[in-house]
Design a protein around this motif. Structure first.
Motif, PDB file in Angstrom:
ATOM      1  N   ALA A 214       0.821  -1.186   0.064  1.00  0.00           N
ATOM      2  CA  ALA A 214       0.210  -0.054  -0.081  1.00  0.00           C
ATOM      3  C   ALA A 214       0.945   1.167  -0.005  1.00  0.00           C
ATOM      4  O   ALA A 214       0.191   2.483   0.355  1.00  0.00           O
ATOM      5  CB  ALA A 214      -0.992   0.123   1.238  1.00  0.00           C
ATOM      6  N   ASN A 215       1.991   1.159  -0.480  1.00  0.00           N
ATOM      7  CA  ASN A 215       3.047   2.338  -0.375  1.00  0.00           C
ATOM      8  C   ASN A 215       2.908   2.868   0.899  1.00  0.00           C
ATOM      9  O   ASN A 215       2.821   4.222   1.095  1.00  0.00           O
ATOM     10  CB  ASN A 215       2.727   3.305  -1.369  1.00  0.00           C
ATOM     11  CG  ASN A 215       2.994   2.837  -2.911  1.00  0.00           C
ATOM     12  OD1 ASN A 215       3.761   1.982  -3.279  1.00  0.00           O
ATOM     13  ND2 ASN A 215       1.838   2.727  -3.714  1.00  0.00           N
ATOM     14  N   SER A 216       3.214   2.404   1.978  1.00  0.00           N
ATOM     15  CA  SER A 216       3.013   2.973   3.227  1.00  0.00           C
ATOM     16  C   SER A 216       4.214   3.855   3.631  1.00  0.00           C
ATOM     17  O   SER A 216       4.119   4.676   4.559  1.00  0.00           O
ATOM     18  CB  SER A 216       3.050   1.723   4.312  1.00  0.00           C
ATOM     19  OG  SER A 216       4.365   1.101   4.279  1.00  0.00           O
ATOM     20  N   GLY A 217       5.251   3.649   2.883  1.00  0.00           N
ATOM     21  CA  GLY A 217       6.503   4.317   3.393  1.00  0.00           C
ATOM     22  C   GLY A 217       7.089   3.693   4.395  1.00  0.00           C
ATOM     23  O   GLY A 217       6.753   2.716   4.918  1.00  0.00           O
ATOM     24  N   ARG A 218       7.903   4.651   5.292  1.00  0.00           N
ATOM     25  CA  ARG A 218       8.497   3.947   6.544  1.00  0.00           C
ATOM     26  C   ARG A 218       7.565   4.364   7.836  1.00  0.00           C
ATOM     27  O   ARG A 218       6.654   5.196   7.625  1.00  0.00           O
ATOM     28  CB  ARG A 218       9.652   4.815   6.946  1.00  0.00           C
ATOM     29  CG  ARG A 218      10.652   4.490   5.629  1.00  0.00           C
ATOM     30  CD  ARG A 218      12.068   5.197   5.965  1.00  0.00           C
ATOM     31  NE  ARG A 218      12.726   4.477   6.938  1.00  0.00           N
ATOM     32  CZ  ARG A 218      14.036   4.990   7.409  1.00  0.00           C
ATOM     33  NH1 ARG A 218      14.310   6.288   7.539  1.00  0.00           N
ATOM     34  NH2 ARG A 218      14.809   4.107   8.264  1.00  0.00           N
ATOM     35  N   ALA A 219       7.685   3.356   8.939  1.00  0.00           N
ATOM     36  CA  ALA A 219       7.103   4.044  10.136  1.00  0.00           C
ATOM     37  C   ALA A 219       7.717   5.302  10.710  1.00  0.00           C
ATOM     38  O   ALA A 219       8.990   5.287  10.711  1.00  0.00           O
ATOM     39  CB  ALA A 219       7.158   2.780  11.189  1.00  0.00           C
ATOM     40  N   SER A 297       1.942  -3.600  24.361  1.00  0.00           N
ATOM     41  CA  SER A 297       1.006  -3.320  23.386  1.00  0.00           C
ATOM     42  C   SER A 297       1.671  -2.227  22.621  1.00  0.00           C
ATOM     43  O   SER A 297       1.793  -0.794  23.486  1.00  0.00           O
ATOM     44  CB  SER A 297      -0.107  -3.012  24.503  1.00  0.00           C
ATOM     45  OG  SER A 297      -1.229  -2.520  23.489  1.00  0.00           O
ATOM     46  N   ILE A 298       1.802  -2.195  21.427  1.00  0.00           N
ATOM     47  CA  ILE A 298       2.762  -1.079  20.666  1.00  0.00           C
ATOM     48  C   ILE A 298       1.939  -0.858  19.360  1.00  0.00           C
ATOM     49  O   ILE A 298       1.268  -1.681  18.876  1.00  0.00           O
ATOM     50  CB  ILE A 298       4.052  -2.099  20.055  1.00  0.00           C
ATOM     51  CG1 ILE A 298       4.624  -2.703  21.194  1.00  0.00           C
ATOM     52  CG2 ILE A 298       4.979  -0.869  19.163  1.00  0.00           C
ATOM     53  CD1 ILE A 298       6.070  -3.644  20.643  1.00  0.00           C
ATOM     54  N   HIS A 299       2.114   0.581  19.194  1.00  0.00           N
ATOM     55  CA  HIS A 299       1.411   1.068  18.122  1.00  0.00           C
ATOM     56  C   HIS A 299       2.332   1.957  17.163  1.00  0.00           C
ATOM     57  O   HIS A 299       2.817   2.771  17.546  1.00  0.00           O
ATOM     58  CB  HIS A 299       0.364   1.996  18.750  1.00  0.00           C
ATOM     59  CG  HIS A 299      -0.483   1.534  19.715  1.00  0.00           C
ATOM     60  ND1 HIS A 299      -1.596   0.494  19.275  1.00  0.00           N
ATOM     61  CD2 HIS A 299      -0.270   1.418  21.151  1.00  0.00           C
ATOM     62  CE1 HIS A 299      -2.007   0.019  20.760  1.00  0.00           C
ATOM     63  NE2 HIS A 299      -1.297   0.594  21.603  1.00  0.00           N
ATOM     64  N   TYR A 300       1.872   1.604  16.016  1.00  0.00           N
ATOM     65  CA  TYR A 300       2.977   2.367  14.720  1.00  0.00           C
ATOM     66  C   TYR A 300       2.296   3.197  13.850  1.00  0.00           C
ATOM     67  O   TYR A 300       0.941   2.998  13.630  1.00  0.00           O
ATOM     68  CB  TYR A 300       3.723   1.566  13.931  1.00  0.00           C
ATOM     69  CG  TYR A 300       4.961   0.890  14.690  1.00  0.00           C
ATOM     70  CD1 TYR A 300       6.108   1.346  15.213  1.00  0.00           C
ATOM     71  CD2 TYR A 300       4.807  -0.632  15.193  1.00  0.00           C
ATOM     72  CE1 TYR A 300       7.077   0.614  15.825  1.00  0.00           C
ATOM     73  CE2 TYR A 300       5.676  -1.239  15.892  1.00  0.00           C
ATOM     74  CZ  TYR A 300       6.982  -0.649  16.158  1.00  0.00           C
ATOM     75  OH  TYR A 300       7.779  -1.483  16.784  1.00  0.00           O
ATOM     76  N   GLN A 301       2.667   4.419  13.551  1.00  0.00           N
ATOM     77  CA  GLN A 301       2.025   5.068  12.476  1.00  0.00           C
ATOM     78  C   GLN A 301       2.839   5.112  11.238  1.00  0.00           C
ATOM     79  O   GLN A 301       4.113   5.473  11.506  1.00  0.00           O
ATOM     80  CB  GLN A 301       1.665   6.281  12.786  1.00  0.00           C
ATOM     81  CG  GLN A 301       1.014   7.180  11.491  1.00  0.00           C
ATOM     82  CD  GLN A 301      -0.177   8.152  11.805  1.00  0.00           C
ATOM     83  OE1 GLN A 301       0.025   8.863  12.807  1.00  0.00           O
ATOM     84  NE2 GLN A 301      -1.209   8.160  11.150  1.00  0.00           N
ATOM     85  N   TYR A 302       2.406   4.951  10.037  1.00  0.00           N
ATOM     86  CA  TYR A 302       3.351   4.941   8.873  1.00  0.00           C
ATOM     87  C   TYR A 302       3.128   6.452   8.103  1.00  0.00           C
ATOM     88  O   TYR A 302       2.446   7.062   8.453  1.00  0.00           O
ATOM     89  CB  TYR A 302       3.079   3.806   7.807  1.00  0.00           C
ATOM     90  CG  TYR A 302       3.701   2.581   8.243  1.00  0.00           C
ATOM     91  CD1 TYR A 302       3.038   1.732   9.165  1.00  0.00           C
ATOM     92  CD2 TYR A 302       4.936   2.017   7.498  1.00  0.00           C
ATOM     93  CE1 TYR A 302       3.506   0.797   9.532  1.00  0.00           C
ATOM     94  CE2 TYR A 302       5.381   0.967   8.064  1.00  0.00           C
ATOM     95  CZ  TYR A 302       4.984   0.212   8.856  1.00  0.00           C
ATOM     96  OH  TYR A 302       5.641  -1.144   9.280  1.00  0.00           O
ATOM     97  N   GLU A 303       4.235   6.648   7.412  1.00  0.00           N
ATOM     98  CA  GLU A 303       4.014   7.911   6.534  1.00  0.00           C
ATOM     99  C   GLU A 303       2.833   8.053   5.921  1.00  0.00           C
ATOM    100  O   GLU A 303       2.370   9.219   5.943  1.00  0.00           O
ATOM    101  CB  GLU A 303       5.261   7.851   5.510  1.00  0.00           C
ATOM    102  CG  GLU A 303       6.618   8.399   5.920  1.00  0.00           C
ATOM    103  CD  GLU A 303       7.631   8.040   4.843  1.00  0.00           C
ATOM    104  OE1 GLU A 303       8.094   9.009   4.271  1.00  0.00           O
ATOM    105  OE2 GLU A 303       8.311   7.173   4.820  1.00  0.00           O
ATOM    106  N   ASN A 304       2.204   7.143   5.350  1.00  0.00           N
ATOM    107  CA  ASN A 304       0.991   7.406   4.282  1.00  0.00           C
ATOM    108  C   ASN A 304      -0.317   7.134   5.275  1.00  0.00           C
ATOM    109  O   ASN A 304      -1.424   7.229   4.889  1.00  0.00           O
ATOM    110  CB  ASN A 304       0.581   6.444   3.260  1.00  0.00           C
ATOM    111  CG  ASN A 304       0.511   4.992   3.521  1.00  0.00           C
ATOM    112  OD1 ASN A 304       0.481   4.752   4.803  1.00  0.00           O
ATOM    113  ND2 ASN A 304      -0.101   4.424   2.752  1.00  0.00           N
TER     114      ASN A 304
END
Ligand SMILES: NC(=O)c1ccc[n+]([C@@H]2O[C@H](COP(=O)([O-])OP(=O)(O)OC[C@H]3O[C@@H](n4cnc5c(N)ncnc54)[C@H](O)[C@@H]3O)[C@@H](O)[C@H]2O)c1
Length: 418
Positions: A214-219, A297-304
């Protein structure tokens, strides 16, 4: 002389002849040696006695498979194995803190290199390995097992086909009966980088692998809570299970699922004679000295904007839903249940279809649900010039994400920019 690369027998040198190097990868090499035209030529271990046991185990597997015994040189220094002319491919399966001392010279030697995950125990070592890979222009292949497991590959195909629409959210639920992390060298960050780095780097790699679709880019950022809430130190804890008479659910041999019997080889059992706690595999889970987490419990957000979560512990019950991956897209959702080799798909906004796909491969009962067999086939192709499916860049990214999550936990849940 033939110039066909497939006609050359590839000599394999294994650095770190323990559970992963011998009972998983070595076994698969021994079983497939003739088909893949591989042979094992060298071992390296800092504890010399571990190499005799390893060779006995592999030669008995090779014999059973109808392959001949291996002629193996033993080394205590990785540099000696790396410079052995009979070694074409270097397999590094030593404890994580020892990866850099072997991987950096191995990459610089120009020989083909397999490095197991996680890439290293610290960000500093991870970057140094990646730099050696880039500077020597010698991409290695890494052991992110899920990338070689049939159901995960099938899942990747389904998501790539657009069946659930655009990928927006990812969740790994890993409620694992993995008390062994407190019983082995993994119990100290100085040697393992933390059990979360050991296991969680598989999952951050999975997030990145699927995110690419999905072309997320990096976290770009992470926050996390966790720590230790079951394997808490007790004053009167025994040293090892072998000297304990308590009725304990975490006693070694009790807590691993039966599905992975092939991962319990002679190499593992032989650690009972060691006295150094870091060489034992039955340290008491309640003994002092462990500095790793038992849950997070861990949460990431990606560039997109894609978000990804990891819900993790190592004191889970044995259950066939201990590890699941859920992916949510704009038109549906999909859940993979690893131990069942099963994918549950809902598409078209749930209006039409709910389908369960059973995708166990014929090798599902072998180590890592068939992944190690396929991995060794990929390693053999890689040694003959095929491109690496997953290199040190992916390894660095997976550990960078996990080490940042550990920093967030250490600092009470703050958001860490990546
Ligand atoms: N890809 C996967 O799914 C997977 C699964 C299990 C383990 N691993 C990784 O494989 C590596 C090894 O784990 P393991 O479970 O086999 O551990 P292990 O303790 O069973 O084996 C490690 C071996 O390395 C030896 N050793 C110790 N220090 C060494 C050094 N400096 N040089 C050479 N040998 C040394 C030990 O004596 C032991 O024989 C770790 O990095 C681990 O994270 C990956």
């Amino acid at each position: 002389m033939s110039s066909d690369p497939s006609s050359k027998t590839i000599g394999v040198g294994i650095i770190g002849t323990g559970s992963r190097g011998i009972t998983c990868i070595g076994r698969q090499i021994a079983e497939q040696a003739s088909e893949l035209n591989l042979t094992i030529t060298a071992f390296c271990n800092r504890t010399a006695s571990r190499m005799d046991i390893a060779l006995d185990e592999l030669n008995s597997v090779a014999k059973e498979a109808g392959n001949g015994a291996f002629a193996v040189s033993f080394y205590e220094d990785p540099l000696d194995l790396i410079s052995d002319d009979r070694v074409d491919l270097i397999v590094i399966t030593s404890p994580t803190a020892a990866h850099a001392e072997a991987a950096i010279p191995a990459l610089k030697s120009g020989k083909k290199v397999y490095l197991d995950k996680p890439i290293a125990h610290t960000l500093e070592d991870s970057r140094a390995i990646r730099q050696a890979e880039a500077e020597s222009n010698n991409p290695m292949i890494m052991g992110f097992t899920r990338r070689y497991e049939t159901p995960w590959l099938k899942l990747h195909d389904i998501v790539s086909s657009g069946k659930i629409g655009d990928l927006k959210m990812m969740l790994v639920r890993a409620v694992l009966p993995y008390s062994f992390y407190f019983q082995t060298w993994h119990r100290t960050r100085a040697v393992s980088g933390g059990a979360l780095n050991d296991k969680g780097s598989h999952y951050t790699d999975v997030f990145n692998w699927f995110g690419e679709i999905a072309n997320s880019g990096r976290a770009t950022q992470v926050n996390a809570f966790g720590g230790r809430n079951v394997f808490i130190e007790e004053d009167n804890a025994p040293e090892f299970c072998a000297e304990c008479e308590r009725d304990c659910p975490y006693r070694v041999g009790v807590a691993m699922p039966d599905t992975q019997d092939q991962m319990k080889g002679a190499v593992d059992a032989s650690y009972e004679t060691e006295t150094d706690p870091l060489k034992r595999k039955d340290n008491c889970v309640y003994k002092s000295g462990a500095d790793i987490f038992d849950h997070a419990s861990i949460h990431y957000q990606y560039e997109n904007g894609i978000v990804a979560s990891l819900f993790y512990n190592v004191y889970g019950p044995q259950a066939d839903d201990e590890e699941t991956l859920e992916l949510v897209g704009t038109k549906g959702r999909i859940i993979l249940t690893r131990l069942r080799g099963e994918i549950d798909v809902v598409t078209d906004y749930g209006e039409k279809s709910h389908e369960v796909v059973h995708c166990k491969s014929d090798d599902f009962a072998t180590s890592h649900f068939g992944a190690d067999k396929k991995l060794v086939q990929e390693i053999a192709a890689f040694a003959r010039g095929a491109q690496s499916p997953v290199d040190g860049g992916a390894g660095l990214e997976a550990s960078r994400m996990i080490l940042a999550a550990m920093q967030s936990i250490d600092e009470g849940g703050v958001t860490v920019q990546l």
